[in-house]
Write an enzyme that holds these catalytic residues in place. Structure first.
Site, short mmCIF file in Angstrom:
data_model
loop_
_atom_site.label_atom_id
_atom_site.label_comp_id
_atom_site.label_asym_id
_atom_site.label_seq_id
_atom_site.Cartn_x
_atom_site.Cartn_y
_atom_site.Cartn_z
N ASP A 51 0.73 9.56 -11.05
CA ASP A 51 0.81 10.87 -10.40
C ASP A 51 0.19 10.85 -9.00
OD1 ASP A 51 -1.70 10.44 -11.33
OD2 ASP A 51 -2.00 12.44 -12.15
N HIS A 256 6.00 -7.22 14.82
CA HIS A 256 5.63 -6.17 13.88
C HIS A 256 4.64 -6.71 12.83
CE1 HIS A 256 9.26 -3.35 14.87
NE2 HIS A 256 8.34 -3.39 15.81
N ASP A 273 -0.84 -1.89 18.75
CA ASP A 273 0.30 -0.97 18.91
C ASP A 273 0.07 0.15 17.91
OD1 ASP A 273 2.76 0.31 18.97
OD2 ASP A 273 3.94 -1.53 18.93
N ASP A 284 3.25 6.55 20.96
CA ASP A 284 3.48 5.12 20.68
C ASP A 284 2.91 4.34 21.86
OD1 ASP A 284 4.45 2.68 19.91
OD2 ASP A 284 6.57 3.21 20.03
N HIS A 365 12.75 -8.49 22.83
CA HIS A 365 13.09 -7.15 22.33
C HIS A 365 13.46 -6.23 23.49
CE1 HIS A 365 9.11 -5.58 23.58
NE2 HIS A 365 8.56 -6.63 23.02
N HIS A 369 12.76 2.88 23.62
CA HIS A 369 13.48 3.67 22.61
C HIS A 369 13.11 5.12 22.87
CE1 HIS A 369 9.64 3.95 20.36
NE2 HIS A 369 9.53 2.64 20.53
N HIS A 376 10.89 6.29 16.66
CA HIS A 376 12.16 5.79 17.20
C HIS A 376 13.11 6.96 17.07
CE1 HIS A 376 11.07 1.30 16.33
NE2 HIS A 376 10.28 1.88 17.21
N GLU A 399 8.02 -0.58 27.12
CA GLU A 399 7.16 -1.51 26.39
C GLU A 399 7.55 -2.98 26.53
OE1 GLU A 399 7.64 -1.33 22.06
OE2 GLU A 399 8.82 0.49 22.32
N TYR A 403 5.46 -13.17 24.66
CA TYR A 403 4.89 -13.67 23.41
C TYR A 403 5.00 -15.18 23.37
CZ TYR A 403 5.91 -8.75 22.72
OH TYR A 403 6.00 -7.40 22.89
N ARG A 423 1.78 -7.05 25.08
CA ARG A 423 2.75 -5.96 25.24
C ARG A 423 1.99 -4.79 25.83
NH1 ARG A 423 4.89 -6.06 20.60
NH2 ARG A 423 3.93 -4.40 19.36
N GLU A 425 2.64 -0.71 26.44
CA GLU A 425 3.61 0.33 26.10
C GLU A 425 3.07 1.71 26.42
OE1 GLU A 425 4.52 0.57 21.86
OE2 GLU A 425 6.33 1.73 22.30
#
Ligand code: GLY
Ligand code: MN
Ligand code: MN
Length: 457
Positions: A51, A256, A273, A284, A365, A369, A376, A399, A403, A423, A425
């Site tokens: 529950d 990610h 991030d 973001d 990438h 977005h 997103h 962003e 890497y 990165r 962003e």
């Protein structure tokens, strides 16, 4: 611990007004035919175990049209002789359930305080909605969110197939109206921007809290995550708008990364991030910084290239530009930088080639977005195959990153840049006169970062 950061945060903005929700509903109705029935469902409650439930978050389209956040809700528009009427099915008042689960607005509360004409108990959904469906000739409904509504729609169409033969009435088609709502959601109102700005300010200060903690090799990814997410809640947001990514060393080269449980090593970069959600609206932000507060020369070289590319991309966020302009600007600056460092040994044009260019080895990438109620966010990027033209009120992330995962078997990672992941962003609003960086309070120059990291006092 957070009091000092909190004191720097401005007041919370006013919530979105009922007048604004009604204006949105009105605009959507104008796209409907008189015999349409529009249905928007809430997300299902999902179970963690027994529950224990996962934290509840409703569907963004329902939130956008009504502001209603409780589960077990269905919103409808019916047409009554040319007038659109809104209905909301909600959980009825139930003292025993409320003792366990919390207070409910109930039917009376819903009509009194939410932008709807009529409230019904969700327990009457089957009877009342079936009747509404039977009266319509087209049901505007997105399948796959609430099974019991899907079943009612499918059943009604089957039944009405027979009725239509006899009486010539009943629904003949089901259409997903999400694209129409997405077009509306793409342009943010002033009130929406105020919510996003608050989410952005909280997120910026949370990143600063983590930077201040810093800690050389005495901190862990999870500790940094706890500071960030702790501040999200301290400051009054509902928490994260997507699971935080906190990766140091080689983990910063995993786009990610999820585990967030390694110790930070002195001399490594940590990439964070993370963004808060406030009244449904997302921020973001990514920042990448040396855990000991001082960039090494190789880190500095890559960092400055990413920062320059990010600024070049932000400068393209102007009305009239194609949606792809920031991405192209970022890619160009990144490629130029990597050619300058000798990491790419191709001409600029060759480096940018999507098939054979070397840039994609280190930047794989997209740069942007849409962002809004969903991190997103909705909105077609290439309507009719052409990049959408940026317009005032649109919000997107910028962003870019680089890497250099030394663990990767697919590339020869230059030793000097081994396991550096960067990165940067920010969230950008397209303003009438150019870009407005909603996350501007989050520091990003090398000098700013070096003056903050590890300086907790
Ligand atoms: N936080 C996921 C992204 O930046 O798109
Ligand atoms: Mn992000
Ligand atoms: Mn993003």
């Amino acid at each position: 611990m957070f009091a000092e950061m909190f004191a720097q945060l401005g007041a919370m903005p006013n919530p979105i007004s009922n007048d604004e929700y009604l204006a949105r509903q009105n605009k959507l109705c104008q796209t409907l035919d008189d015999n349409d029935l529009l249905i928007l469902c809430s997300s299902p409650v999902t179970i963690h175990s027994n529950d224990v439930h996962h934290p509840y978050r409703t569907q963004s389209n329902l939130l956008y049209m009504t502001g209603w956040i409780e589960p077990d809700a269905v919103f409808c528009f019916t047409n009554n002789d040319g007038d659109w009427e809104s209905h909301l099915f909600v959980q009825p008042k139930d003292t025993l359930k409320e003792i366990w689960e919390g207070r409910r607005p109930g039917l009376e509360g819903a009509v009194a305080n939410w932008p709807i004409d009529f409230a019904h108990s969700i327990d009457d959904l089957e009877n009342v909605l079936s009747e509404m469906i039977a009266k319509s000739s087209r049901v505007m409904h997105r399948m796959g969110i609430m099974t019991k509504v899907d079943d009612l729609v499918v059943d009604a169409i089957k039944k009405q197939d027979r009725a239509r033969q006899r009486l010539g009435s009943g629904p003949i088609s089901v259409e997903d109206m999400s694209n129409r709502i997405a077009e509306m959601r793409l342009i943010k109102s002033d009130a929406e921007i105020a919510q996003m700005k608050f989410a952005s300010d909280v997120s910026s200060l949370a990143h600063i809290a983590a930077m201040r903690h810093g800690g050389g090799d005495s901190s862990t990814e999870n500790q940094l995550q706890s500071l960030i997410e702790g501040f999200f809640r301290y400051a009054g947001t509902s928490g994260w708008s997507y699971p935080s990514i906190v990766g140091s060393g080689e983990n910063a080269t995993i786009l990610h990364y999820k585990e967030n449980n390694s110790p930070c090593k002195d001399g490594d970069i940590v990439l964070i991030d993370a963004g808060a959600e406030f009244r449904g609206y997302a921020a973001d932000i990514t920042r990448s910084w040396p855990t000991n507060g001082i960039f090494t020369e190789p880190q500095k070289e890559l960092y400055q290239i990413v920062l320059d590319s990010q600024i070049a991309a932000i400068n393209e966020c102007v009305p009239g530009n194609p949606y792809t302009a920031p991405h192209e600007a970022a890619r160009r600056v990144l490629a130029e930088g990597l050619i300058r460092l000798g990491i790419i040994d191709q001409s600029l044009d060759d480096a940018l080639d999507l098939e054979n260019g070397q840039l994609k080895n280190w930047y794989m990438h997209n740069t942007s977005h849409w962002i809004g109620l969903d991190v997103h966010d909705v909105g077609v990027y290439l309507p009719n195959g052409e990049p959408r033209t940026l317009q005032p009120g649109m919000c997107l992330t910028i962003e870019p990153g680089l890497y250099f995962g030394a663990w990767r078997p697919d590339v020869d990672c230059p030793q000097r840049y081994s396991n550096i992941g960067i990165r940067i962003e920010d969230d950008v609003l397209i303003g009438e006169n150019g870009p407005i960086v909603l996350t501007e309070r989050c520091p990003k120059t090398i000098a700013e970062i070096e003056s903050i990291v590890g300086k907790s006092n």
